[in-house]
Each structure stands twice: as C-alpha cells, then as structure tokens.
Design an enzyme around this catalytic site. Structure first.
Site, PDB file in Angstrom:
ATOM      1  N   LYS A 147      11.266 -18.885 -24.825  1.00 52.46           N
ATOM      2  CA  LYS A 147      11.363 -19.894 -23.824  1.00 52.46           C
ATOM      3  C   LYS A 147      10.306 -21.204 -24.523  1.00 52.46           C
ATOM      4  O   LYS A 147       9.481 -20.681 -25.225  1.00 52.46           O
ATOM      5  CB  LYS A 147      10.946 -20.161 -22.059  1.00 52.46           C
ATOM      6  CG  LYS A 147      12.220 -21.155 -21.068  1.00 52.46           C
ATOM      7  CD  LYS A 147      11.330 -21.333 -20.661  1.00 52.46           C
ATOM      8  CE  LYS A 147      12.009 -21.540 -18.955  1.00 52.46           C
ATOM      9  NZ  LYS A 147      11.685 -21.681 -17.814  1.00 52.46           N
TER      10      LYS A 147
HETATM   11  O1  G3P Z   1      12.383 -23.168 -14.684  1.00 57.23           O
HETATM   12  C1  G3P Z   1      12.414 -24.641 -14.687  1.00 57.23           C
HETATM   13  C2  G3P Z   1      12.569 -25.297 -14.414  1.00 57.23           C
HETATM   14  O2  G3P Z   1      14.312 -25.336 -13.332  1.00 57.23           O
HETATM   15  C3  G3P Z   1      11.387 -25.810 -13.344  1.00 57.23           C
HETATM   16  O3  G3P Z   1      12.576 -26.527 -11.919  1.00 57.23           O
HETATM   17  O4  G3P Z   1      11.385 -26.961  -9.549  1.00 57.23           O
HETATM   18  O5  G3P Z   1       9.672 -27.465 -11.368  1.00 57.23           O
HETATM   19  O6  G3P Z   1      11.255 -28.762 -11.482  1.00 57.23           O
HETATM   20  P1  G3P Z   1      11.145 -27.273 -11.077  1.00 57.23           P
END
Ligand code: G3P
Length: 222
Positions: free
Chosen positions: A90
């Site tokens: 990533k």
């Molecule tokens: O994995 C990355 C992403 O899904 C993060 O989500 O909830 O931290 O905005 P969030």
C-alpha cells in the site's frame, strides 16, 4: 464485487474468512496501532507476523509503507513483497508514491494506492501502474461532501479507458456504502468488522426462520 475486511485484527479475519466470502484484507498504520492496545487481539505481534497470519487466511493483504521518500518507500515495497505472495504494497497518493507505484509495476510488485480523494489522483495512480486504488468515501462524507459521487466519477472514467487498476471503496462506514459500491460496479469494498457483521442480517430473514421453525413444530415427524 470482492469483499475485503478493513482491519489489523487476525482473529476477525479468521472469523469472517470462515464464512467463505472473504477475498482480502486491508491494513493501515492506524489499524495496526489499535491492535494490542484495546485488548481486542489476544497476543501482541509484530506487523510482519500479523501480515503473514493474514496471508495464510486470504489471497490479498495490503501492507502500507511508512516511509515518506521515494527511496524509502521502494525499499519497504521490496521488503514487504518478499514476505508472502499474497502481500499487496500500500502506497500513499503522493508524487513519491506515484514514483513508487511505477517502480513496483515494473518489478511486478502488486500495489494499492491509498488516500485517493479525486478523479485526477485516481487516473494518475492508474497510469503509474497501481494494481488497486483506494478512494476513501467515508472521509469525504465526513467533510460534508458525497464520497460515493467520487466512485461514480471513477467508474464512469474507467468505462472509457482500459485501466486494469481495480477500484477499491475504502473508509466504508455502513452497509449502504457497500450497496452503492456494488451498484456502481466498484471492483472491491473494504469493510470494517462491525459493518461486515451487519451484512448477512435482515429482520425478515429472522422472522421468516422463526415462522418456519414454529410451523415445523406442528408437523407430524413419524
Ligand atoms: O483502510 C483505509 C480506510 O478504510 C480507513 O478508513 O474509517 O479510517 O476513514 P477510516
């Protein structure tokens, strides 16, 4: 549509993988830092150990580089890619990240571009050879805009060109994001554990099962 779990919790991955519907996992530094701190995972482990355990459960595990410079990202990308064939590196959507995506695509290293918030960013990542791009829909909703509109824009553009880059809907907050992702033809949704557990549920399924069981009680069995 492929379904991924957005987590660094190996136990949650094992639980959902056992359903037979899990295609992969996405981790990020925030999710990794959370594990072990709130007692959600029984034994603390290194990032590499976590990734390797997940690789034994699913065919695609995103592991995020933490270097900010191109050389550091590329070094981490090579290191992670040697851990296991299921690892997807990533890389953040920065200029350094774009250079790393190109480097990885030339070396045959699979990549997932994180922190995508616009169509131009999505196109740049695809042109640099990203295997996957991750637009963060929930964080766009959080600032009062519509995250799924970005997915619509990306899928519309993807229909015009021959990008092989898969579109992964990230930062999912609720099942409606998954529904919209599927309707728009996104290739992957990565879903937090608590949201994933809601997907099999429907109140009419519960009342339907109860009615079947109640009626079955009335049937003479032998
Ligand atoms: O994995 C990355 C992403 O899904 C993060 O989500 O909830 O931290 O905005 P969030």
């Amino acid at each position: 549509m492929k379904l991924f779990l957005d987590t660094a919790n190996v136990e949650h991955v094992a639980e959902v993988a056992a359903w037979g519907v899990l295609d992969g996992v996405t981790t990020n530094p925030t999710l990794v830092a959370k594990e072990g701190k709130d007692g959600s995972q029984s034994s603390p482990q290194t990032f590499k150990e976590t990734v390797l355990k997940m690789c034994a459960l699913v065919p695609c595990v995103s592991a995020q580089v933490t270097a900010a410079d191109t050389e550091g990202m590329q070094k981490q990308a090579i290191e992670y890619s040697k851990w296991h064939k299921h690892v997807v590196v990533k890389v953040p959507m920065t200029i350094e990240g774009l250079k790393t995506l190109k480097f990885c695509s030339q070396k045959g290293i699979k990549t997932n571009t994180t922190l995508v918030f616009s169509l131009p960013q999505a196109i740049l990542a695809a042109k640099a050879g990203a295997s996957i791009i991750s637009p963060f829909v929930g964080r766009i909703d959080d600032i009062g805009e519509n995250g799924m509109e970005l997915i619509g824009q990306i899928m519309e553009a993807w229909a015009h060109y021959k990008f092989s880059t898969e579109v992964l809907v990230a930062s999912v907050r609720h099942p409606d994001h998954v529904i919209e992702a599927a309707r728009l033809g996104a290739h992957i949704s990565t879903i937090p554990y608590e949201v994933f557990k809601k997907l099999p549920l429907h109140p009419l399924t519960d009342t339907g099962i109860k009615r079947f069981m109640d009626d079955w009680e009335k049937v003479k069995k032998s």
